[in-house]
Design a protein around this motif. Structure first.
Motif, PDB file in Angstrom:
ATOM      1  N   TYR A 157       0.839  -1.202   0.000  1.00 10.12           N
ATOM      2  CA  TYR A 157       0.000   0.000   0.000  1.00 10.12           C
ATOM      3  C   TYR A 157       0.868   1.243   0.000  1.00 10.12           C
ATOM      4  CZ  TYR A 157      -3.320   3.550   1.502  1.00 10.12           C
ATOM      5  OH  TYR A 157      -4.081   4.697   1.581  1.00 10.12           O
ATOM      6  N   ASN A 158       1.892   1.234   0.852  1.00 12.36           N
ATOM      7  CA  ASN A 158       2.903   2.296   0.839  1.00 12.36           C
ATOM      8  C   ASN A 158       4.258   1.636   0.645  1.00 12.36           C
ATOM      9  OD1 ASN A 158       3.089   1.098   3.364  1.00 12.36           O
ATOM     10  ND2 ASN A 158       3.841   2.964   4.338  1.00 12.36           N
ATOM     11  N   THR A 159       5.327   2.405   0.689  1.00 14.34           N
ATOM     12  CA  THR A 159       6.650   1.827   0.478  1.00 14.34           C
ATOM     13  C   THR A 159       7.002   0.895   1.634  1.00 14.34           C
ATOM     14  OG1 THR A 159       7.347   3.858  -0.630  1.00 14.34           O
ATOM     15  CG2 THR A 159       9.073   2.319   0.031  1.00 14.34           C
ATOM     16  N   PRO A 160       7.200  -0.374   1.366  1.00 12.99           N
ATOM     17  CA  PRO A 160       7.559  -1.310   2.420  1.00 12.99           C
ATOM     18  C   PRO A 160       9.052  -1.191   2.755  1.00 12.99           C
ATOM     19  CG  PRO A 160       7.503  -2.460   0.342  1.00 12.99           C
ATOM     20  CD  PRO A 160       7.087  -1.044   0.054  1.00 12.99           C
ATOM     21  N   PRO A 161       9.503  -1.796   3.850  1.00  8.58           N
ATOM     22  CA  PRO A 161      10.935  -1.800   4.179  1.00  8.58           C
ATOM     23  C   PRO A 161      11.665  -2.781   3.258  1.00  8.58           C
ATOM     24  CG  PRO A 161       9.717  -3.077   5.804  1.00  8.58           C
ATOM     25  CD  PRO A 161       8.697  -2.473   4.880  1.00  8.58           C
ATOM     26  N   THR A 162      11.942  -2.334   2.052  1.00 11.78           N
ATOM     27  CA  THR A 162      12.396  -3.235   0.993  1.00 11.78           C
ATOM     28  C   THR A 162      13.691  -3.967   1.337  1.00 11.78           C
ATOM     29  OG1 THR A 162      13.460  -1.353  -0.107  1.00 11.78           O
ATOM     30  CG2 THR A 162      11.241  -1.946  -0.839  1.00 11.78           C
ATOM     31  N   PHE A 163      14.652  -3.275   1.933  1.00 14.62           N
ATOM     32  CA  PHE A 163      15.921  -3.946   2.221  1.00 14.62           C
ATOM     33  C   PHE A 163      15.741  -4.992   3.319  1.00 14.62           C
ATOM     34  CE2 PHE A 163      20.285  -4.410   3.867  1.00 14.62           C
ATOM     35  CZ  PHE A 163      20.929  -4.691   2.676  1.00 14.62           C
ATOM     36  N   SER A 164      14.916  -4.704   4.313  1.00 15.36           N
ATOM     37  CA  SER A 164      14.655  -5.689   5.370  1.00 15.36           C
ATOM     38  C   SER A 164      13.972  -6.930   4.809  1.00 15.36           C
ATOM     39  CB  SER A 164      13.795  -5.060   6.474  1.00 15.36           C
ATOM     40  OG  SER A 164      14.492  -4.033   7.136  1.00 15.36           O
ATOM     41  N   ILE A 165      13.060  -6.731   3.858  1.00 17.58           N
ATOM     42  CA  ILE A 165      12.379  -7.873   3.240  1.00 17.58           C
ATOM     43  C   ILE A 165      13.352  -8.667   2.379  1.00 17.58           C
ATOM     44  CG2 ILE A 165      10.553  -8.518   1.606  1.00 17.58           C
ATOM     45  CD1 ILE A 165       8.980  -6.058   2.690  1.00 17.58           C
ATOM     46  N   TYR A 166      14.234  -7.969   1.676  1.00 15.18           N
ATOM     47  CA  TYR A 166      15.286  -8.640   0.906  1.00 15.18           C
ATOM     48  C   TYR A 166      16.163  -9.493   1.826  1.00 15.18           C
ATOM     49  CZ  TYR A 166      20.095  -8.799  -0.978  1.00 15.18           C
ATOM     50  OH  TYR A 166      21.364  -9.185  -1.343  1.00 15.18           O
ATOM     51  N   MET A 167      16.577  -8.930   2.967  1.00 15.69           N
ATOM     52  CA  MET A 167      17.407  -9.688   3.910  1.00 15.69           C
ATOM     53  C   MET A 167      16.637 -10.883   4.481  1.00 15.69           C
ATOM     54  SD  MET A 167      20.477  -8.503   4.037  1.00 15.69           S
ATOM     55  CE  MET A 167      21.110  -9.180   5.585  1.00 15.69           C
ATOM     56  N   LEU A 168      15.357 -10.674   4.738  1.00 17.50           N
ATOM     57  CA  LEU A 168      14.518 -11.781   5.200  1.00 17.50           C
ATOM     58  C   LEU A 168      14.508 -12.902   4.160  1.00 17.50           C
ATOM     59  CD1 LEU A 168      11.042 -11.518   6.869  1.00 17.50           C
ATOM     60  CD2 LEU A 168      11.317 -12.972   4.881  1.00 17.50           C
ATOM     61  N   SER A 169      14.416 -12.521   2.890  1.00 15.39           N
ATOM     62  CA  SER A 169      14.390 -13.535   1.829  1.00 15.39           C
ATOM     63  C   SER A 169      15.705 -14.318   1.793  1.00 15.39           C
ATOM     64  CB  SER A 169      14.109 -12.893   0.471  1.00 15.39           C
ATOM     65  OG  SER A 169      15.231 -12.179  -0.023  1.00 15.39           O
ATOM     66  N   LEU A 170      16.829 -13.641   2.051  1.00 11.24           N
ATOM     67  CA  LEU A 170      18.119 -14.338   2.089  1.00 11.24           C
ATOM     68  C   LEU A 170      18.191 -15.295   3.271  1.00 11.24           C
ATOM     69  CD1 LEU A 170      20.784 -11.612   1.149  1.00 11.24           C
ATOM     70  CD2 LEU A 170      19.391 -13.066  -0.346  1.00 11.24           C
ATOM     71  N   VAL A 171      17.649 -14.880   4.419  1.00 11.96           N
ATOM     72  CA  VAL A 171      17.628 -15.761   5.591  1.00 11.96           C
ATOM     73  C   VAL A 171      16.778 -16.999   5.315  1.00 11.96           C
ATOM     74  CG1 VAL A 171      16.862 -15.972   7.992  1.00 11.96           C
ATOM     75  CG2 VAL A 171      18.107 -13.927   7.255  1.00 11.96           C
ATOM     76  N   LEU A 172      15.648 -16.815   4.645  1.00 11.79           N
ATOM     77  CA  LEU A 172      14.798 -17.959   4.315  1.00 11.79           C
ATOM     78  C   LEU A 172      15.519 -18.910   3.369  1.00 11.79           C
ATOM     79  CD1 LEU A 172      11.334 -16.201   3.879  1.00 11.79           C
ATOM     80  CD2 LEU A 172      12.237 -17.361   5.900  1.00 11.79           C
ATOM     81  N   ASP A 173      16.272 -18.368   2.417  1.00  7.89           N
ATOM     82  CA  ASP A 173      17.101 -19.200   1.539  1.00  7.89           C
ATOM     83  C   ASP A 173      18.086 -20.023   2.366  1.00  7.89           C
ATOM     84  OD1 ASP A 173      16.182 -18.844  -0.997  1.00  7.89           O
ATOM     85  OD2 ASP A 173      17.675 -17.354  -1.593  1.00  7.89           O
ATOM     86  N   TRP A 174      18.691 -19.361   3.334  1.00  8.49           N
ATOM     87  CA  TRP A 174      19.666 -20.025   4.204  1.00  8.49           C
ATOM     88  C   TRP A 174      19.015 -21.159   4.999  1.00  8.49           C
ATOM     89  CZ3 TRP A 174      19.822 -20.161   9.648  1.00  8.49           C
ATOM     90  CH2 TRP A 174      20.990 -20.687  10.204  1.00  8.49           C
ATOM     91  N   VAL A 175      17.810 -20.925   5.513  1.00  7.25           N
ATOM     92  CA  VAL A 175      17.092 -21.973   6.257  1.00  7.25           C
ATOM     93  C   VAL A 175      16.849 -23.176   5.358  1.00  7.25           C
ATOM     94  CG1 VAL A 175      14.930 -22.579   7.427  1.00  7.25           C
ATOM     95  CG2 VAL A 175      16.023 -20.378   7.901  1.00  7.25           C
ATOM     96  N   LYS A 176      16.464 -22.920   4.116  1.00 15.25           N
ATOM     97  CA  LYS A 176      16.253 -24.028   3.172  1.00 15.25           C
ATOM     98  C   LYS A 176      17.548 -24.797   2.942  1.00 15.25           C
ATOM     99  CE  LYS A 176      14.394 -21.509  -0.105  1.00 15.25           C
ATOM    100  NZ  LYS A 176      13.790 -21.143  -1.415  1.00 15.25           N
ATOM    101  N   GLU A 177      18.643 -24.071   2.815  1.00 13.27           N
ATOM    102  CA  GLU A 177      19.946 -24.715   2.590  1.00 13.27           C
ATOM    103  C   GLU A 177      20.388 -25.556   3.786  1.00 13.27           C
ATOM    104  OE1 GLU A 177      22.404 -21.396   1.775  1.00 13.27           O
ATOM    105  OE2 GLU A 177      21.605 -21.065  -0.254  1.00 13.27           O
ATOM    106  N   GLN A 178      19.944 -25.197   4.980  1.00 12.48           N
ATOM    107  CA  GLN A 178      20.296 -25.954   6.182  1.00 12.48           C
ATOM    108  C   GLN A 178      19.486 -27.241   6.325  1.00 12.48           C
ATOM    109  OE1 GLN A 178      23.038 -24.637   7.819  1.00 12.48           O
ATOM    110  NE2 GLN A 178      22.744 -23.251   6.071  1.00 12.48           N
ATOM    111  N   GLY A 179      18.469 -27.387   5.486  1.00 10.89           N
ATOM    112  CA  GLY A 179      17.624 -28.578   5.565  1.00 10.89           C
ATOM    113  C   GLY A 179      16.219 -28.290   6.032  1.00 10.89           C
ATOM    114  N   GLY A 180      15.870 -26.999   6.133  1.00  5.68           N
ATOM    115  CA  GLY A 180      14.519 -26.635   6.541  1.00  5.68           C
ATOM    116  C   GLY A 180      14.366 -26.500   8.040  1.00  5.68           C
TER     117      GLY A 180
END
Length: 360
Positions: free
Chosen positions: A236-259
């Motif tokens: 709706y408004n400008t989201p915290p784009t960099f924080s969401i990007y970092m969150l996406s990288l952390v989620l990638d990392w969790v997947k790489e660890q085996g979930g």
């Protein structure tokens, strides 16, 4: 460079692999010639980040299709107000279970918007345990039951959640989301500030069941109405784009660890090592939380005296340990061992604790 042994309670440790990837992509994200921080939140490049983060959260937490995933701002603290504003409808009572400072703060905010009821509390013993609650324990006209799943200050955590069939269960999971397998379908809503297990501070994740959204109040301020964010996909408004990007990288990392299951196993190993060190210290170290309520995210403990505590913290700092001071409300020490804290850091802390005890 020697990395610190980071036991900060929040903002807290991030996986080194995530930090390295963010560093590599910082000034030129995927050939755009711009940082993620510079991308328009309406651009296709950022939209891919946004959608992937939502998709990965759904996959890792097995979020059913009838739940909305939102990226909000204001931290969990704003949710303390938004939840009763949206869901404490006229004629209803909001039920709260008090297990620490943050659940108390959530209750205080709800009191400003309507009728509330404390259905269980562990305040009588300095929040050292999780009270026993069953699915029948709620007001007759309950709008929802609110819990804090993990208590960072007191080192307690729900091992088993109460199961409600006719009342939505809402959980603040800021300090333990993704630390273990969770049945999302037990909850009407889960929310979490990112700065412990999901990424850096700046974004709050909210997972809300459609049936709960249908019960919400109307005529709310636009930004405080969950429907606004559902309709706009959190844009709706400008989201915290960099924080969401970092969150996406952390989620990638969790997947790489085996979930999440693999992360849970590692977290239990880390917690078991620290609690064993405490329990085998012949009373030199004492855990604040009682057996059966001990957190696998935050290990709070005391030493025999304030003098020894100061000495312990001073020597720990010299050896590269960061964030071990206990919260001012209970004193002592606290090791926050979130997902990104390596087992090796916990091993180093346990060794230091044993050596300190032997010398003192």
């Amino acid at each position: 460079m020697q990395r610190a042994y980071n036991f900060n309670a929040g903002p807290s440790a991030l996986p080194l692999e995530v930090l390295n990837r963010a560093q590599a992509e910082l000034v030129n994200y995927k050939g755009t010639g711009m940082s993620v921080m510079e991308l328009s939140h309406r651009s296709k490049e950022y939209d891919q980040v946004h959608q992937q983060a939502i998709s990965d959260l759904r996959t890792l937490l097995r979020i059913p299709d009838d739940y909305q995933v939102l990226f909000l701002q204001g931290g969990a603290s704003l949710q303390f107000s938004m939840i009763p504003m949206n869901f404490l409808t006229p004629g209803k009572t909001a039920d709260y279970i008090l297990t620490g400072s943050w659940s108390q703060k959530a209750l205080e905010e709800a009191n400003k918007f309507g009728e509330t009821n404390v259905i269980a509390s562990s305040k009588d013993e300095k929040f050292s345990y999780i009270p026993e609650v069953n699915g029948d324990n709620h007001s007759t006209n309950s709008a929802y039951v609110h819990i804090t799943s993990n208590n960072t200050i007191y080192g307690t955590q729900w091992e088993k959640y109460p199961t409600y069939t006719d009342v939505p269960l809402i959980a603040d999971m800021s300090s333990d989301i993704l630390c273990r397998e969770t049945n999302v379908e037990q909850f009407g809503m889960i929310y979490a500030g990112a700065q412990k297990n999901l990424g850096p501070s700046g974004v709050t994740v909210a997972i809300i069941k459609d049936s709960l959204l249908k019960q919400s109040n109307s005529n709310l301020p636009t930004m405080l109405d969950y429907h606004t964010h559902v309709k706009s996909n959190s844009l709706y408004n400008t989201p915290p784009t960099f924080s969401i990007y970092m969150l996406s990288l952390v989620l990638d990392w969790v997947k790489e660890q085996g979930g999440v299951s693999a992360i849970e196993a590692r977290n239990k190993e880390k917690a078991a090592l620290l609690y064993h060190t405490i329990d085998e210290s012949e009373g030199f170290y004492k855990a604040h939380a009682k057996d059966g309520s001990r957190s696998i995210m935050n290990v709070s403990y005391t030493l025999p005296s304030d003098e020894l505590t100061k000495k312990f913290l001073a020597q720990a700092k010299e050896k590269g340990f960061v964030g071990l001071n206990g919260h001012r409300s209970i004193g002592g020490c606290r090791a926050s061992i979130y997902n990104a804290v390596p087992y090796e850091s916990v091993e180093a802390l346990a060794s230091f604790m044993k050596a300190f005890k032997s010398e003192n």
